[in-house]
Design a protein around this motif. Sequence first.
Motif, PDB file in Angstrom:
ATOM      1  N   TYR A  24      -0.229   4.543  11.424  1.00 20.22           N
ATOM      2  CA  TYR A  24      -0.589   5.113  10.127  1.00 20.22           C
ATOM      3  C   TYR A  24      -2.104   5.138   9.965  1.00 20.22           C
ATOM      4  O   TYR A  24      -2.740   4.097   9.872  1.00 20.22           O
ATOM      5  CB  TYR A  24       0.026   4.284   8.997  1.00 20.22           C
ATOM      6  N   GLY A  25      -2.659   6.345   9.926  1.00 22.18           N
ATOM      7  CA  GLY A  25      -4.065   6.525   9.615  1.00 22.18           C
ATOM      8  C   GLY A  25      -4.203   6.934   8.152  1.00 22.18           C
ATOM      9  O   GLY A  25      -3.216   7.051   7.426  1.00 22.18           O
ATOM     10  N   HIS A  26      -5.427   7.158   7.730  1.00 19.16           N
ATOM     11  CA  HIS A  26      -5.644   7.572   6.340  1.00 19.16           C
ATOM     12  C   HIS A  26      -5.077   8.958   6.073  1.00 19.16           C
ATOM     13  O   HIS A  26      -4.544   9.217   5.004  1.00 19.16           O
ATOM     14  CB  HIS A  26      -7.140   7.546   5.992  1.00 19.16           C
ATOM     15  N   PHE A  27      -5.189   9.853   7.068  1.00 18.58           N
ATOM     16  CA  PHE A  27      -4.784  11.234   6.859  1.00 18.58           C
ATOM     17  C   PHE A  27      -3.588  11.663   7.694  1.00 18.58           C
ATOM     18  O   PHE A  27      -2.891  12.607   7.326  1.00 18.58           O
ATOM     19  CB  PHE A  27      -5.959  12.180   7.128  1.00 18.58           C
ATOM     20  N   LYS A  78       2.725   3.221   2.728  1.00 14.10           N
ATOM     21  CA  LYS A  78       1.868   3.779   3.771  1.00 14.10           C
ATOM     22  C   LYS A  78       0.912   2.690   4.236  1.00 14.10           C
ATOM     23  O   LYS A  78      -0.173   2.534   3.693  1.00 14.10           O
ATOM     24  CB  LYS A  78       1.102   4.998   3.267  1.00 14.10           C
ATOM     25  N   PRO A  87       0.839  -1.202   0.000  1.00 14.84           N
ATOM     26  CA  PRO A  87       0.000   0.000   0.000  1.00 14.84           C
ATOM     27  C   PRO A  87       0.874   1.252   0.000  1.00 14.84           C
ATOM     28  O   PRO A  87       1.808   1.359   0.787  1.00 14.84           O
ATOM     29  CB  PRO A  87      -0.789  -0.124   1.303  1.00 14.84           C
ATOM     30  N   SER A  97       1.176   5.728  -0.802  1.00 16.65           N
ATOM     31  CA  SER A  97       0.593   7.038  -0.984  1.00 16.65           C
ATOM     32  C   SER A  97       1.647   7.858  -1.712  1.00 16.65           C
ATOM     33  O   SER A  97       2.745   8.075  -1.182  1.00 16.65           O
ATOM     34  CB  SER A  97       0.262   7.668   0.377  1.00 16.65           C
ATOM     35  N   VAL A 144      -1.712   1.837   6.122  1.00 10.62           N
ATOM     36  CA  VAL A 144      -2.829   2.372   6.897  1.00 10.62           C
ATOM     37  C   VAL A 144      -3.354   1.292   7.846  1.00 10.62           C
ATOM     38  O   VAL A 144      -3.430   0.116   7.497  1.00 10.62           O
ATOM     39  CB  VAL A 144      -3.938   2.890   5.962  1.00 10.62           C
ATOM     40  N   ASP A 145      -3.704   1.714   9.070  1.00 11.42           N
ATOM     41  CA  ASP A 145      -4.194   0.850  10.150  1.00 11.42           C
ATOM     42  C   ASP A 145      -3.119  -0.080  10.694  1.00 11.42           C
ATOM     43  O   ASP A 145      -3.424  -1.103  11.301  1.00 11.42           O
ATOM     44  CB  ASP A 145      -5.424   0.039   9.723  1.00 11.42           C
TER      45      ASP A 145
END
Length: 167
Positions: free
Chosen positions: A131-134, A25, A18, A20, A27-28
């Motif tokens: 790591y979050g989405h934003f 990145k 994954p 970005s 995420v989660d």
Amino acid sequence: MATSTRAGAAGGSDDDRPTSFGVHKPVDHLVISLPRRREAGQARAALAAHGIAETDLHAVDDREMVKLVERDLRHASPLAAIGQEINLLRSHGELAERGYHFLVVKAKDDAQAREIAEIARRNRAERAQYYGHFIIEELLEPEGGRPQVAESPHRGLDAHPKPPLPR
């Protein structure tokens, strides 16, 4: 401790990680930095004993992290420099060059992420970034009163590994 290269976590091919803007990145997930292989193994065992599924625990040794960082830096979009992804990537590379090992651990929610970070801290983790989405949140306070800096691509990430980290 073997290096894991499962898709969606630490390793894998360029196509299944994954990203970005070309930078990994997860995420989660938490990316946890530990000073040596021994501490990484102890943290992994403690997390498994806490109920984290083996499929949600991914180990990355120092050599593999150096390779992953180099690969991501080659593929990073200029837009990745807007956030902290590039700074984090460089920070992970610096730690890996110093022999640090990493765990990438999936968390189902914020509460579990904090539990994972606390287990990592008890096993001498230097960092635990969630790591979050934003946003990417540092869940461990820097030791020894080391100063924080304003976060920017030019000034670096808070808890940047300078001055030299204790061993």
